[in-house]
Every structure is written in structure tokens, then in C-alpha cells.
Write an enzyme that holds these catalytic residues in place. Structure first.
Site, PDB file in Angstrom:
ATOM      1  N   ALA A 124       0.840  -1.229   0.028  1.00  0.00           N
ATOM      2  CA  ALA A 124       0.027  -0.107  -0.010  1.00  0.00           C
ATOM      3  C   ALA A 124       0.851   1.122  -0.028  1.00  0.00           C
ATOM      4  O   ALA A 124       2.106   1.043   0.118  1.00  0.00           O
ATOM      5  CB  ALA A 124      -0.935  -0.130   1.162  1.00  0.00           C
ATOM      6  N   GLY A 180      -0.282  -4.785   0.827  1.00  0.00           N
ATOM      7  CA  GLY A 180      -1.353  -4.890   0.044  1.00  0.00           C
ATOM      8  C   GLY A 180      -1.195  -5.444  -1.349  1.00  0.00           C
ATOM      9  O   GLY A 180      -2.095  -5.905  -2.270  1.00  0.00           O
ATOM     10  N   GLU A 205      -2.006  -8.918  -1.082  1.00  0.00           N
ATOM     11  CA  GLU A 205      -3.434  -9.236  -0.807  1.00  0.00           C
ATOM     12  C   GLU A 205      -4.248  -8.869  -2.182  1.00  0.00           C
ATOM     13  O   GLU A 205      -5.199  -9.853  -2.416  1.00  0.00           O
ATOM     14  CB  GLU A 205      -3.856  -8.116   0.189  1.00  0.00           C
ATOM     15  CG  GLU A 205      -3.496  -8.299   1.550  1.00  0.00           C
ATOM     16  CD  GLU A 205      -3.924  -7.352   2.516  1.00  0.00           C
ATOM     17  OE1 GLU A 205      -3.602  -6.041   2.543  1.00  0.00           O
ATOM     18  OE2 GLU A 205      -4.749  -7.706   3.267  1.00  0.00           O
ATOM     19  N   GLU A 260       3.261  -6.221   7.254  1.00  0.00           N
ATOM     20  CA  GLU A 260       2.121  -5.276   8.189  1.00  0.00           C
ATOM     21  C   GLU A 260       2.374  -4.945   9.568  1.00  0.00           C
ATOM     22  O   GLU A 260       2.680  -3.996  10.201  1.00  0.00           O
ATOM     23  CB  GLU A 260       0.652  -5.525   7.886  1.00  0.00           C
ATOM     24  CG  GLU A 260       0.128  -5.133   6.555  1.00  0.00           C
ATOM     25  CD  GLU A 260       0.171  -6.278   5.496  1.00  0.00           C
ATOM     26  OE1 GLU A 260       1.099  -7.073   5.845  1.00  0.00           O
ATOM     27  OE2 GLU A 260      -0.297  -5.996   4.388  1.00  0.00           O
TER      28      GLU A 260
END
Ligand code: NAI
Length: 644
Positions: free
Chosen positions: A59, A98, A101, A121
Site C-alpha cells: 500500500a 497490499g 493481498e 504489516e
């Protein structure tokens, strides 16, 4: 700039994201991906890949400080899963956080052999909040899911294949992904959200114990495990919503703010390792093969350099070689290096002459100005005039060593930490004469060693050891006022250090600091007697002597309360004083570290508070999730006694 391009391969679309440098999934890119997927009509399937050096590396962390703007990554993953055709992720570089993911929303995943995958994370005080936990629950063995999610470990492609995180490893992931799309179009499989869970383990306790032990007070790993376990208790959508809620809560915690602060500080430091100018080091050497010299040589060998190590005598050279072989074998056992190849790059010699062919020599001889000056005179005579010559001194003034040099412009302090083959921190200590090119070459070397450099001005102990001295003095002050040695250590462990200040001294030895104080006193300095002096004078110099602040019966490494130490210390202690609560002890000691840090900043010894935090975290075991002493005590920070 086109963030997402589409290229047709027959009836299969290849979506290529291009958001340099690492395709971070910031809002504009997410929006472009959503639009691109929504526009795909009449295709048999699609490949999701990235231009540049990496798949989606994560992210965009800068967005974590605000509420996310849709489409969120979890919405993108759901959008991909809902498409009437298969999408396969073609991964090269890094698929992290992310990015991974998003890949888990795809029907299949193919990765290049050099790819790395993971959920980092937790290292930012977070958990995957876009389906990473709940999809992992349906894809991986529960123990493996727990490990990846709670440690943040990055794994290579072959391991990812073994765990089932990806379907295949291929030199050309896009071509392999095209083939995989064709397969999945023929024989579709349900998306991860619709797949059944594997059987839950009989007990989650081993996973919980491992996670909590490794977390050492950090909150996110335990939350990641709770959210994972929850996936077995409710349906996918409920579990996913719970995952998101946990992510959102963690985003606002002090721990996550602290870990992001450290992340950005490290990133700034990594930029320094890209400094330009000066020579590229190719043939480093080390003078002195004791504790530090051998460790530094090991770090250089592991990084792939050919290394020459020189000692004072043939006997010392033989000892140094044995020491180094042990370090390389240990690095080999951890998979860091091929020991035979590393040792084939090693030359061990005698005297500065052995280092004549080196373009950099790191001096790690005894901590004595006369010895070091003589060593540098010999190095100047032996080495080319443009070879860099640096000192690993801990406490000597590098300007004093530079004084005797013909070419001080190629000289600086380069202060490694023990054990040098493990510790990430290096203090870079230029003298006034150090040429910019010399410093730049040292920064790049630090980068190649995989270490983090912090620039320090010159003072007694530079940044780190100067703060350490204040920290230890404050710890002693607490004991003098009546706190127990074990109480102080326990309080600092409770705060998140691996060891308290007294246990740490027992491990490192009390003799060196004692000798330094004695030398300063002999030179006329006012150094008050301290508790450490009482122990050292009684021969209690730490673990190696069987006792220091604690006892270590029969060579044990487990500290046990010592009646003898208590007796020796008694004359300087106020018995029966009020013992502060653990949180108060920690707040007091961290406050002292930060006060010294502020003095260091005011004197211009450190450039920024972040630099001080990095020194404490990477060099002294300050808990990373506390952000360092400067961050933990910044204005507006929650009171330390309550934090965590
Ligand atoms: P050590 O005593 O383990 O090793 C020093 C080595 O230098 C010995 O093996 C000795 O034979 C060799 N030596 C002495 N004179 C020499 C000469 N003229 N030519 C070649 N070799 C010579 O000491 P240690 O702990 O490795 O420290 C070395 C330097 O690193 C010191 O300046 C120390 O302050 C610094 N340092 C030490 C740290 C530690 O935790 N031990 C941490 C960071 C820096």
C-alpha cells in the site's frame, strides 16, 4: 502518465500497472485498476502484472495517516474475484502487504524465481486489512499462515510455492501466467473467499506463544493471530469485516505511529547509502582480528567482498582466522552465505604490509591512541595514497588519530557495533578533513553491507555510547536510591528491551568501562565512584567471571540474584528507599536517554531526532515499536507509564 495499460494476447488481457518506483497501491493507481478491470469485456481471462522493478510492493504508507479513499485494496480484490473470468497475478520483485493481498484476490499466482512475498504489516504495527488474513486462512496451512502473518517475514518464491501461496515459479511470469489463465478458464476454481477452510489446528497455543514471544510487547502480531483464528469461527464476509476493523483500529495506535516513524527514518538513512562520489570499494581490508575486526571481516565476506584481514603476529593471525571461520560457519547455518565460497575470498596476513593492495582498511586494533597512531602510520606506508583508512574506535577522538596522517582527507571514523556481523548500525564519524568523496564511499559501503548508517559528530562515545553512559548512570542512581538491580532490569524488559541495563553489562563485561573510568581518573578527570567500580574491583566483571551484577553459577548464562553483589553494593545504597513502579522506572530511564539525545542535538552531534532513534533501536535494543527515545518522549506523546 498511464497508470494501467492493457495489452491483448489473443483473448486474454494483460493489465500492466506502472507507478514507479515500486508500484505502491496509492489511490490514483487503485482507481485506475478498478476502472481497467471494470472495462474488460468479452475476454477469456486476464493477467495482472507490473512494469518496472517490482509487482505491487505494498500500500502507499503515506496514506495510512488518513481515512482511505475508495476503492480500497479489499474492494479491488473483491472486484477481481467477482469477474466472470480468471485473473492471474504475474509477480516479479516484491509482492508485499497490499500487493500480496491483491494477488490473493486473483484466481492464480505465478512468480519469478527472484520474487519475494510477505505480509510486513506487523512491522508497521498493523495487520493486513484487505483480506490478507482471511484469504491466507483458506489458502495456507494454519501454522504457516500464522507464521507469515505474525512475523512479517518475507519469503522467496520457492518457499511461497512450497507453502501454496503461489501456483508456479517461472523465469517469465507473464508468459506462464497467460498459460495459467488458459488452464483456469477451462477448469475454473472458486475464489479464495468461497473456498472451505482447512481443518483448524488442535490448539492455537503454540502459535500464540511463538507470536507473543517474538513480539516482545508489540501488539500487532497477537491481533493478527486473533483475526486469523476468528476466520474459523464465522463466515468469510464477517471475518473480513473483522479483519478490516482491526486494521483500522491499529492504524490509530501509538505503536503503529512509532513503527511508521522508524520505517521512514530507515528509508531516509537508506537514501544516504546512495551518496555519489569517491571510490567504489572493491578490496576492503581489516587491521586487527579481535572481537570487532573478525566481525567486520565476516560482514564484508557475507556481503560478497574479497577480504584481507591482518593481525599483529602469526599466532594472533591464526586465532583471528579461527574466530572468523566460526562466524562464517554460523552465517552459513543461517543461510546467509556459502561458507566455502566466503572463506575462499579471505586472505589472512600479518602487519599493515599485508593490506597494501586494499582500497579501504578498517582499523580495529586495541583502543589506545598510541597503538592506533602507529597502526595508521604503517597503513599509510603500506597502502596506495588514495586508499581509504578508517577507524572503528569507540571512544578515542578520531581527530587525534587523524593528526598524524599525511592524507587525513581519506580518513574517518566508522563505528560498528558488536557483534559486527549481526548489528545493523554503523556510526559514520567524519573528521574536519574528511573529503566528501571519502564519506560518500563509506555510505555506499554501509549500504552494500545491508547496514544502516547514522552520521555522528565527535564527542565522547559519539551518539550511541554517550547515551548509553547516561542510561547506565541513571539505572545505577535508581539502585543507589533503593531499587533492586533485578527490579530495574525487569522494568526495562517490560518496556520492551531484550535485556535490562545490568544484565546487558554482565554479558558485555564490566571491565572495559571500569578501566576507562580509571584511566580518566588517573588523567585527573572528576569521575565519581560508581556501583560498577565496586563490582569490577572485586573481580565481578560479568558472566565471563562467573558473576557481576548477578551470579552465574557453573557457567550458566541465567542471571541469579547475588548476595555477594548485594553486600558489595550496600555501602553506596540507601536501604529501604521507596521503589518506583516498573512503568516509572522505564519512564525515568527513557527520559534520561532522551535528555541526553536533546543535548546531542543541540550540540549538532546528531542531525535529527530520527537519527538518535535509529541509533538506539538498531544499536542498543530499544524496542522498535516504541519508536526510539526521542519519538517516545516527543511533545504530545502519551505518557510512557501508560503507553503499551
Ligand atoms: P580486541 O582486543 O578483541 O581485538 C583487538 C585485536 O587487534 C587483537 O586481536 C590484537 O591482536 C590486534 N592488534 C593489536 N595491535 C595490532 C596491530 N598493530 N596490528 C594488527 N593487529 C593488532 O578488541 P575489540 O573489542 O575488537 O576492539 C577493537 C576496536 O574496536 C577498539 O578500538 C574498540 O574500541 C572498538 N570497538 C569495540 C567494540 C566492542 O564491543 N568490543 C564495539 C565497537 C568498537
Amino acid at each position: 502518465m498511464t497508470l494501467v495499460s492493457i495489452e491483448m494476447h489473443g483473448d486474454i488481457a494483460v493489465l500492466r500497472a506502472d507507478n514507479p518506483p515500486v508500484n505502491a497501491l496509492g489511490h490514483p493507481l487503485r482507481a485506475a485498476l478498478a476502472k481497467a478491470f471494470a472495462g474488460l469485456k468479452g475476454v477469456r481471462g486476464a493477467v495482472l502484472t507490473c512494469a518496472g522493478r517490482s509487482f505491487f510492493a505494498g500500500a502507499d504508507i503515506r496514506e495510512f495517516d488518513a481515512a482511505p479513499q475508495p476503492p480500497a485494496i479489499f474492494e479491488l480484490a473483491a472486484q477481481i474475484e467477482a469477474l466472470p473470468f480468471p485473473v492471474v497475478a504475474a509477480i516479479h520483485g516484491a509482492a508485499l502487504g497490499g500487493g500480496l493481498e491483491l494477488a490473493l484476490g486473483c484466481a492464480g499466482r505465478v512468480a519469478a524465481p527472484s520474487a519475494v512475498l510477505g505480509f510486513p504489516e506487523v512491522t508497521l504495527g498493523l495487520i493486513p486489512g484487505s483480506g490478507g488474513v482471511v484469504r491466507s486462512a483458506r489458502l495456507l496451512a494454519p501454522g504457516e499462515a500464522a507464521r507469515l502473518l505474525t512475523t512479517g517475514e518475507r519469503i522467496p518464491a520457492d518457499e511461497a510455492l512450497r507453502l501454496g501461496l503461489i501456483d508456479a515459479v517461472a523465469q517469465d511470469p507473464v508468459t506462464a501466467a497467460l498459460a495459467r489463465v488458459a488452464e483456469l478458464a477451462e477448469a475454473p476454481r472458486p475464489p479464495l473467499s468461497a473456498r472451505p477452510l482447512p481443518p483448524a489446528p488442535e490448539s492455537w497455543e503454540p502459535a500464540r506463544k511463538a507470536a507473543l514471544r517474538a513480539a516482545r510487547g508489540a501488539e500487532a502480531p497477537g491481533v493478527a493471530l486473533d483475526v486469523l483464528i476468528h476466520a474459523w469461527e464465522v463466515d468469510f464476509e464477517t471475518a473480513r469485516a473483522a479483519e478490516r476493523a482491526a486494521f483500522e483500529r491499529l492504524r490509530g495506535t501509538e505503536q503503529s505511529a512509532a513503527l511508521r516513524h522508524v520505517f521512514f527514518a530507515e528509508r531516509r538513512a537508506a537514501k544516504a547509502a546512495k551518496a555519489e562520489g569517491g571510490p567504489d570499494i572493491a578490496r576492503p581490508g581489516v587491521l586487527g582480528g579481535g572481537t570487532m575486526g573478525a566481525g567486520i571481516a565476516a560482514a564484508l565476506l557475507v556481503a560478497g567482498f574479497p577480504v584481507t584481514l591482518a593481525e599483529a603476529s602469526p599466532e594472533a593471525a591464526a586465532r583471528a582466522r579461527t574466530r572468523l571461520e566460526g562466524l562464517i560457519a554460523a552465517a552459513g547455518a543461517r543461510g546467509k552465505v556459502d561458507p566455502a565460497a566466503a572463506l575462499a575470498r579471505l586472505t589472512v596476513g600479518q602487519g599493515a604490509e599485508a593490506l597494501g593492495g586494499c582500497d579501504l582498511v578498517i582499523e580495529a586494533v586495541f583502543e589506545d591512541l598510541g597503538v592506533k597512531r602507529a597502526a595508521f602510520a604503517a597503513l599509510e606506508a603500506a597502502c596506495a595514497p588514495d586508499a581509504l583508512l578508517v577507524t572503528n574506535t569507540s571512544y578515542l577522538d578520531p581527530r587525534g588519530i587523524a593528526e598524524g596522517l599525511r592524507h587525513p582527507e581519506r580518513f574517518a571514523g566508522l563505528h560498528f557495533f558488536s557483534p559486527a556481523q549481526v548489528m545493523k548500525l554503523v556510526e559514520v564519524v567524519p573528521v574536519p578533513q574528511t573529503a566528501p568523496g571519502t564519506e560518500a564511499a563509506l555510505w555506499r559501503l554501509i549500504g552494500r553491507l545491508g547496514k544502516t548508517g547514522v552520521r555522528s559528530g565527535i564527542c565522547d562515545g559519539f551518539i550511541g555510547n554517550r547515551i548509553l553512559k547516561r542510561y547506565r548512570a541513571a539505572a545505577e542512581a535508581l539502585v543507589i536510591a533503593g531499587a533492586g538491580v533485578a527490579d530495574v532490569d525487569a522494568a526495562m524488559r517490560g518496556f520492551g528491551f531484550a535485556m535490562g541495563p545490568f544484565e546487558a553489562q554482565d554479558m558485555g563485561g564490566l571491565d572495559i568501562a571500569h578501566a576507562r573510568r580509571q584511566a580518566a581518573r588517573a588523567a585527573g578527570a572528576q569521575v565519581p565512584r560508581c556501583l560498577g567500580d565496586l563490582l569490577a574491583e572485586a573481580g565481578r566483571t560479568g558472566q565471563k567471571a562467573g558473576g557481576g551484577w548477578y551470579d552465574y553459577p557453573e557457567g550458566s548464562r541465567r542471571p541469579e540474584p547475588s548476595p555477594e553483589a548485594a553486600r558489595l553494593l550496600a555501602p553506596m545504597r540507601a536501604m529501604g528507599g521507596a521503589v518506583p513502579a516498573p512503568a516509572e522506572i522505564a519512564a525515568r530511564l527513557v527520559g534520561e536517554m532522551a535528555a541526553e539525545g536533546r543535548a546531542i542535538l543541540e550540540e549538532g552531534i546528531a542531525a535529527t531526532p530520527e537519527d538518535i532513534d535509529l541509533v538506539e533501536i538498531l544499536g542498543y535494543g530499544f524496542p522498535r515499536w516504541r519508536g526510539g527515545p526521542m519519538f517516545a518522549t516527543r511533545s504530545g506523546a502519551p505518557a510512557l507509564a501508560r503507553a503499551g
